[in-house]
Design a protein around this motif. Structure first.
Motif, PDB file in Angstrom:
ATOM      1  N   GLU A 182      26.479 147.369  31.852  1.00  0.00           N
ATOM      2  CA  GLU A 182      25.030 147.581  31.815  1.00  0.00           C
ATOM      3  C   GLU A 182      24.694 148.339  30.541  1.00  0.00           C
ATOM      4  O   GLU A 182      25.247 149.409  30.281  1.00  0.00           O
ATOM      5  N   ILE A 183      23.825 147.793  29.726  1.00  0.00           N
ATOM      6  CA  ILE A 183      23.387 148.465  28.506  1.00  0.00           C
ATOM      7  C   ILE A 183      22.377 149.542  28.890  1.00  0.00           C
ATOM      8  O   ILE A 183      21.449 149.300  29.661  1.00  0.00           O
ATOM      9  N   ALA A 184      22.578 150.778  28.358  1.00  0.00           N
ATOM     10  CA  ALA A 184      21.708 151.900  28.706  1.00  0.00           C
ATOM     11  C   ALA A 184      21.280 152.640  27.443  1.00  0.00           C
ATOM     12  O   ALA A 184      22.042 152.733  26.474  1.00  0.00           O
ATOM     13  N   ASP A 185      20.069 153.198  27.477  1.00  0.00           N
ATOM     14  CA  ASP A 185      19.586 154.021  26.366  1.00  0.00           C
ATOM     15  C   ASP A 185      20.185 155.423  26.433  1.00  0.00           C
ATOM     16  O   ASP A 185      20.382 156.071  25.411  1.00  0.00           O
ATOM     17  N   GLU A 186      20.483 155.888  27.630  1.00  0.00           N
ATOM     18  CA  GLU A 186      21.039 157.226  27.842  1.00  0.00           C
ATOM     19  C   GLU A 186      22.143 157.147  28.881  1.00  0.00           C
ATOM     20  O   GLU A 186      22.145 156.261  29.740  1.00  0.00           O
TER      21      GLU A 186
END
Length: 144
Positions: A125-129
């Motif tokens: 899962e790509i996450a910003d934080e």
């Protein structure tokens, strides 16, 4: 684990004690390994690693003490691979060993072991934080 011998008079991998985590893999013929180079060694068999597991090839501890290792540190054999198992063996060229020095192994000698371990497959899962932890982004030596 199902194993398919690819050489005559095959010596099958085996656990040498009831509590051994790794099974020893035998050289199937006499082998000469050279220090400081990538020695490609066919292990003489193919195998079916159980689904949901992976085979990890690594040097036996006695071999590691003598400077024997694997080119990629640990060989990973996935459960869907059906080809011959091969080890890229290196011999440390430091200490008592010198580049180009040859080491002889006999059929039936052991330098490699295999661990069969379960694999957890994750969804990426790509996450910003990312969640915070006490360690955070501390790298090498940060947990002293």
């Amino acid at each position: 684990m199902r194993v398919k011998p690819l050489v005559d008079n095959f010596i099958k991998p085996e656990y040498k004690s009831a509590s051994a985590g790794g099974m020893d893999i035998y050289f199937q013929s006499d082998v000469t390994l050279t220090a400081g180079v990538d020695n490609v060694v066919n292990l003489g068999f193919a195998a079916e690693v159980p689904a949901g597991h992976v085979a990890l090839l690594m040097p036996r501890s006695g071999a590691g003490i003598k400077g024997i290792g694997l080119r990629n540190t640990v060989g990973v054999i996935d459960s869907d691979y059906r080809g011959e198992w091969i080890a890229h063996i290196v011999i440390d060229e430091q200490g008592d060993n010198s580049r180009g020095r040859e080491f002889m192994f006999k059929r039936g000698d052991r330098a490699i072991q295999c661990l069969i371990v379960p694999v957890v497959t994750e969804t990426i899962e790509i996450a910003d934080e990312l969640t915070e932890t006490e360690r955070g982004a501390g790298g090498f030596g940060s947990t002293r």
